[in-house]
Every structure is written in C-alpha cells, then in structure tokens.
Enzyme design. Structure first.
Site, PDB file in Angstrom:
ATOM      1  N   GLY A 137       2.238   0.082   2.279  1.00 41.59           N
ATOM      2  CA  GLY A 137       2.766   0.521   0.999  1.00 41.59           C
ATOM      3  C   GLY A 137       1.963   1.667   0.408  1.00 41.59           C
ATOM      4  O   GLY A 137       1.591   2.630   1.096  1.00 41.59           O
ATOM      5  N   CYS A 138       1.660   1.544  -0.874  1.00 43.50           N
ATOM      6  CA  CYS A 138       0.946   2.610  -1.583  1.00 43.50           C
ATOM      7  C   CYS A 138      -0.476   2.793  -1.087  1.00 43.50           C
ATOM      8  O   CYS A 138      -1.064   3.857  -1.272  1.00 43.50           O
ATOM      9  CB  CYS A 138       0.942   2.317  -3.082  1.00 43.50           C
ATOM     10  SG  CYS A 138       2.588   2.291  -3.840  1.00 43.50           S
ATOM     11  N   ALA A 139      -1.054   1.772  -0.468  1.00 48.51           N
ATOM     12  CA  ALA A 139      -2.421   1.886   0.043  1.00 48.51           C
ATOM     13  C   ALA A 139      -2.491   2.742   1.293  1.00 48.51           C
ATOM     14  O   ALA A 139      -3.585   3.134   1.724  1.00 48.51           O
ATOM     15  CB  ALA A 139      -2.987   0.493   0.340  1.00 48.51           C
ATOM     16  N   ALA A 140      -1.340   3.041   1.892  1.00 45.73           N
ATOM     17  CA  ALA A 140      -1.331   3.725   3.189  1.00 45.73           C
ATOM     18  C   ALA A 140      -1.891   5.135   3.121  1.00 45.73           C
ATOM     19  O   ALA A 140      -2.403   5.648   4.124  1.00 45.73           O
ATOM     20  CB  ALA A 140       0.075   3.738   3.767  1.00 45.73           C
TER      21      ALA A 140
END
Length: 350
Positions: A137-140
């Site tokens: 998700g956004c951590a990628a």
C-alpha cells in the site's frame, strides 16, 4: 554511496476539487446516516484538489473489475514511460545503465508485472532484475527506496529504478457506505512517480541506513477486501493514532545511526492525512513546518499512496534542495501497520 536522485512525478489531467467531492457525497449518499460525519472528515483532510485518470462522470460508474483492471493497464502503459524518461534524465543515466526496476502499486494487478513490458518497450537490458511490490500500500514508496538502497549496497556499481503507479480512483466502490470508504473517496488521488538510485555519483539523498517496523496486531486496520467488484478499501478509525507507536521506531532507527530524529535538517514523510503529520510533529518534537513538502502533496494531489514520498522529495529538490551534508529522514506508512524508514544525507553531487 547509493544516492536517491530527483524523482519525476506526473498526475492525470482530470481534476476534482474539495467542493465538488463534498457535493458528490451529498448527492450520491443523501440517505446515509453517517454522511454528516463523512463530510466533516473529508473537509478536515486538507485536500483541495485531486487528479484522476477519467472524468468524474466515468469514475462514478462501475463497469466491473475486469474493465477497471484493463483501464489500469492501459493507463499505466500510456503514462509511465514519460515519467521514467524524466527520472533517467535527472539522474543522467540511460535505460542501459539500470540494473533493477522496482515497481510498486496497489491499485491494479498485472502478471507479468509492468516491469516486463517496460524492459521490452523502453529498451532496458534483458538482464535487468524485476522487483514488483503489490501489497504494501502506501508504505511501498518507502519500501522501494529501501530495497533500492539494499540492492546498491550489495552491488555498489549498480543503479536502481523505482516506479510508483497508483490509480486510486479505479478503486471507487459506489456500494460501500461505511465511513472509511466515504472518507477514502475524498482523500485518495492518482499519480505516477519514478526515481533513480545511483550506486555511484548523483545529486540527492545519500542513503545511509534503512529499517522497517510493524505495529503488532494491526494487520486489519488498513486492508483490501477483494470481491467480485474489485478492491474494497477498509480503514479502521484507529489508524490516525498510529504515530504514537511509530515515532519511537523512527527515533530508534536514527539513534542506531547516531542521530536524533527530533533534530534533523529535512523530513520526507508519507502524508496519509493531516492527523498523521500533526501527531508525528508532536511525538517527534519537530516543528510542523518540517513537513511542509508532505503537506503540499496532500493539499494539491491528495493521498497518492506509494507515490507520496517520492512527490514530497521532488518538492524538496524543486525548492532548491538542502545544504551539502544535511541530515534527513524519509518514511512511508501503510498496511500492517508498517513503517518503511530511511536516513541519509543530502549530497550536492560534487
């Protein structure tokens, strides 16, 4: 020393404003008893404009997951190459100089990954490694930086290309009436980013240490429910409180490196929402102004998932960068709840 060069960022041409978003919510969810709460939460995001790959009239339709995924693939192929070319130009490299492509996205699915198409279409070497990351998700965005750093540490003369492609609007689900879903309809935008990590030379952030931290027992706080209609975004109301346990993880990473995370020169942070940045400012004891680049991304583009960190860094570059040797921290947050963190110094390339 591996250096993260200036990211290239592109957003689609179709724009939706905060006012339009609120009016659409009132029109399409007039009977929802949680509408007043959702409207208030959307207003509090601070997102003024978002960019989407289709006109809003088309976005509001749901032709089915198959058609949406086909659109994801066609839009990625149409838009990603130009962003990559700019990132390569900024890093003063050619496709033949790239040894690994790290592709991150959580808003569509392709197998083989877009990396295979890029290698063929853009004349990357057939020996180029491929590392697609689809479920962070956004951590990628932070994870991609860290994996590029790891690769260039293992192969000091190598170069890595990072590509983030997020079409969050293709995950709109008109039948989802929960507050989390309604909030996401006013928070997420579409965007593409690319950046090169050079094993040798380059102007940008010299990557010195990276780390990851997962808050135990929070894996269902941010998630996808995969149904016949596609990806249904689930967001727990406790997510905005996660900076209290994550701030010590950032301190620990910096402390292991001999630095104080509360006393650095620049910060590039994933802007999931204003509460995230406000709380991190509080728990890290850092002035809110330190997160100005992340706030600008949130205000102008919304949450563009894995591309946020790269866009915030692009804004630092375009603001003139930092002094040579300036110390900084970059971090992306996403499902897990996971933090992907990096510390490094600004290098003017001389």
């Amino acid at each position: 020393m591996a250096t993260l060069c200036r990211p290239s960022v592109s957003v689609p041409e179709h724009v939706i404003t905060m006012e339009e978003t609120l009016e659409l919510a009132r029109t399409h969810h007039a009977d929802n008893p949680q509408l007043p709460l959702a409207l208030r939460l959307i207003e509090n995001t601070g997102v003024r404009t978002r960019h989407i790959v289709q006109p809003i009239e088309e976005t509001l339709k749901h032709p089915g997951f198959e058609q949406r995924n086909k659109l994801y693939e066609s839009e990625a192929k149409a838009r990603v190459p130009a962003v990559i070319r700019e990132a390569l130009d900024d890093a003063e490299l050619l496709t033949s100089d790239i040894d690994v492509i790290i592709y991150v996205s959580c808003t569509g699915f392709m197998m083989p990954s877009l990396t295979a198409w890029l290698i063929n279409e853009m004349a990357f070497s057939s020996t180029t490694r491929q590392l697609p990351i689809a479920q962070l998700g956004c951590a990628a965005g932070g994870a991609a930086i860290n994996r590029a750093h790891d690769f260039c540490s293992a192969y000091p003369d190598a170069n890595a290309l990072i590509v983030a492609c997020e079409f969050c609007s293709l995950c709109y689900q008109p039948t989802d009436l929960g507050v989390g879903s309604l909030l996401s309809n006013g928070l997420f935008g579409d965007g593409i980013a690319a950046a090169v990590v050079r094993g040798q030379g380059g102007r940008g952030v010299e990557l010195e240490r990276n780390g990851s931290y997962l808050i135990p027992k929070t894996e269902d706080w941010i998630s996808y429910d995969v149904r016949d209609t596609g990806f249904h975004f689930l967001l727990d109301k406790r997510v905005p409180t996660t900076m209290e346990p994550l701030a010590p993880a950032l301190q620990d990473l910096a402390g292991t490196h001999g630095w104080n995370a509360s006393d650095l020169d620049f910060y590039i942070i994933h802007a999931g929402g204003p509460r995230i940045l406000d709380d991190l400012s509080k728990f890290l004891e850092v002035e809110p102004h330190a997160f100005r680049f992340s706030r600008s991304t949130l205000t102008e583009y919304g949450n563009i998932a894995s591309a946020v960190v790269l866009d915030a860094l692009r804004r630092l570059f375009d603001d003139g960068g930092a002094e040579d040797g300036a110390r900084g921290l970059m971090a992306g947050f996403g499902p897990g709840i996971t933090a992907e963190m990096t510390v490094g110094r600004w290098s003017d390339g001389s």
